[in-house]
Scaffold this active site. Structure first.
Site, mmCIF file in Angstrom:
data_model
loop_
_atom_site.group_PDB
_atom_site.id
_atom_site.type_symbol
_atom_site.label_atom_id
_atom_site.label_comp_id
_atom_site.label_asym_id
_atom_site.label_seq_id
_atom_site.Cartn_x
_atom_site.Cartn_y
_atom_site.Cartn_z
ATOM 1 N N ARG A 49 -13.837 65.316 15.518
ATOM 2 C CA ARG A 49 -14.416 65.235 16.874
ATOM 3 C C ARG A 49 -13.446 65.831 17.893
ATOM 4 O O ARG A 49 -13.830 66.553 18.800
ATOM 5 C CB ARG A 49 -14.750 63.777 17.229
ATOM 6 C CG ARG A 49 -15.848 63.171 16.354
ATOM 7 C CD ARG A 49 -16.376 61.866 16.906
ATOM 8 N NE ARG A 49 -15.431 60.768 16.878
ATOM 9 C CZ ARG A 49 -15.266 59.906 15.857
ATOM 10 N NH1 ARG A 49 -16.015 60.034 14.764
ATOM 11 N NH2 ARG A 49 -14.401 58.930 15.935
ATOM 12 N N LYS B 157 -21.289 59.804 34.719
ATOM 13 C CA LYS B 157 -22.698 59.988 34.351
ATOM 14 C C LYS B 157 -23.280 58.703 33.775
ATOM 15 O O LYS B 157 -22.600 57.981 33.050
ATOM 16 C CB LYS B 157 -22.804 61.095 33.303
ATOM 17 C CG LYS B 157 -24.249 61.359 32.867
ATOM 18 C CD LYS B 157 -24.343 62.231 31.622
ATOM 19 C CE LYS B 157 -24.815 61.395 30.455
ATOM 20 N NZ LYS B 157 -25.139 62.218 29.268
ATOM 21 N N GLU C 45 -28.877 60.207 36.278
ATOM 22 C CA GLU C 45 -29.682 60.896 35.262
ATOM 23 C C GLU C 45 -30.848 60.037 34.774
ATOM 24 O O GLU C 45 -30.688 59.220 33.873
ATOM 25 C CB GLU C 45 -28.810 61.302 34.068
ATOM 26 C CG GLU C 45 -29.617 62.016 32.983
ATOM 27 C CD GLU C 45 -28.792 62.456 31.764
ATOM 28 O OE1 GLU C 45 -27.606 62.089 31.680
ATOM 29 O OE2 GLU C 45 -29.351 63.138 30.905
ATOM 30 N N LYS D 122 -29.404 64.531 37.914
ATOM 31 C CA LYS D 122 -29.548 65.234 36.628
ATOM 32 C C LYS D 122 -30.899 64.872 36.027
ATOM 33 O O LYS D 122 -31.017 63.889 35.290
ATOM 34 C CB LYS D 122 -28.400 64.847 35.695
ATOM 35 C CG LYS D 122 -28.524 65.444 34.282
ATOM 36 C CD LYS D 122 -27.211 65.392 33.527
ATOM 37 C CE LYS D 122 -27.394 65.793 32.080
ATOM 38 N NZ LYS D 122 -26.126 66.031 31.390
#
Ligand code: 13P
Length: 340
Positions: A46, A136, A177, A219
């Site tokens: 990752r 976010k 979002e 978003k």
């Protein structure tokens, strides 16, 4: 809250020709992406994959910021530079996903509520110290028989607004979002109706929570036909419906709208953004905050194998550049066929 700091960061996020790379896949989500190309999801894989993306040559020309995940914000390049510090030095703003995922909404089968408010203030303090300047939170709204309910929309909008208020208190720009999924069999008109209802509720809650609209980013999903719908709207219809819906529901005080790609192909997502940006006199900057549309080609080209790092970077650079062009409407269908 320092309003001018928030406004400055939000404006930098939607700077000319630039958008965001969403590289904030949770450990579960990145495993799904790695499974597709047969890579084991170890911490080192990752880390190496994120390093591939972040160290892509000249990427700062097209990328204004990167959304990181809790694990990634703590990881370092091979040379030992923490990712947030590495990005900041390039002029790329580090951001952080702070929700802890969409969980079943008790009492409402098939619907979810996004969690992560407990302890959020303290986590934001730490993320700010690590260099994050925006955050976010993703709410998920599915379309189907009898869903979404008004209750699920309201509960998710309320959580989004509470998150946004905590972010602004800590001088972190919130990306709000609310994602209406494109997984269903619904027509474009149904997506427009639901997206409109969701945005109306979200902005009503943001106002009640005293959010400084000039210091946030929206978003949203694009208004699009469900993946399983037999009648697929044309790119021009998607662009027109999305703009109509946003014009009705998003205050002009919001500096930027940065779309998610949501399972559209990279070429589709790029073309839709370009078509919308060809319209004159938009009240907000229209940009991208793509995960899959920027990463799909890079991930396949890399494939986790030795010696493919540069090939993965070329693909990421290509899609970042094409979306950079779409910021001013300069991307044309078919441009993606040309060499990287
Ligand atoms: P996609 O562009 O792959 O939808 O990812 C963007 C994102 O951050 C979703 O939360």
């Amino acid at each position: 809250m320092n309003r001018s700091d928030l406004e400055r960061v939000a404006a930098a996020m939607v700077a000319k020709d630039k958008g965001l790379l969403a590289a904030d896949e949770s450990t579960g989500t990145i495993k799904k992406r790695f499974d597709k190309i047969g890579i084991e999801s170890t911490e080192e894989h990752r880390r190496a994959y994120r390093e591939l993306l972040f160290t892509t040559p000249e990427i700062a020309q097209w990328i204004s910021g990167v959304i990181l995940y809790d694990e990634t914000v703590r990881q370092k390049t091979r040379e030992g530079v923490p990712f947030p510090e590495y990005l900041s030095k390039l002029g790329i703003i580090p951001g952080i996903k702070v929700d802890t995922g969409a969980k079943p909404l008790a009492g409402f089968a098939l619907e979810t509520i996004t969690e992560g408010l407990d302890g959020l203030r303290e986590r934001l303090v730490e993320y700010y110290q690590r260099g994050a300047r925006f955050a976010k939170w993703r709410a998920v709204i599915d379309i189907g028989q009898g869903i979404p309910t008004r209750f699920a929309i309201a509960a998710n909008a309320h959580a989004l607004a509470r998150y946004a208020a905590l972010c602004q208190e800590q001088n972190i720009v919130p990306i709000v979002e609310p994602e209406v999924l494109m997984d269903g069999a619904h027509m474009l008109e149904r997506c427009e109706e639901v997206t409109g209802e969701v945005l109306a509720e979200v902005f009503s809650q943001l106002e009640r929570h005293r959010i400084h609209l000039e210091g946030m980013i929206l978003k949203p999903n694009m208004v699009i036909s469900g993946k399983k719908c037999p009648t697929q709207a044309t790119p021009e219809q998607v662009a027109a419906a999305t703009m109509r819906c946003l014009a009705r529901h998003v205050p002009a005080a919001v500096p930027g709208i940065m779309f998610l790609s949501g399972g559209q192909s990279p070429a589709q997502a790029t073309l839709h953004l370009s078509l919308m940006n060809r319209r004159p006199a938009l009240p907000w900057q229209l940009s991208f905050s793509y995960g899959r549309a920027l990463q799909d080609a890079a991930l396949s080209a890399w494939g986790g194998k030795a010696g493919t790092f540069a090939a993965g970077q070329r693909e990421f650079h290509k899609w970042a550049r094409l979306n950079g062009l779409a910021r001013s409407g300069a991307f044309q269908a078919g441009m993606e066929q040309q060499a990287a």
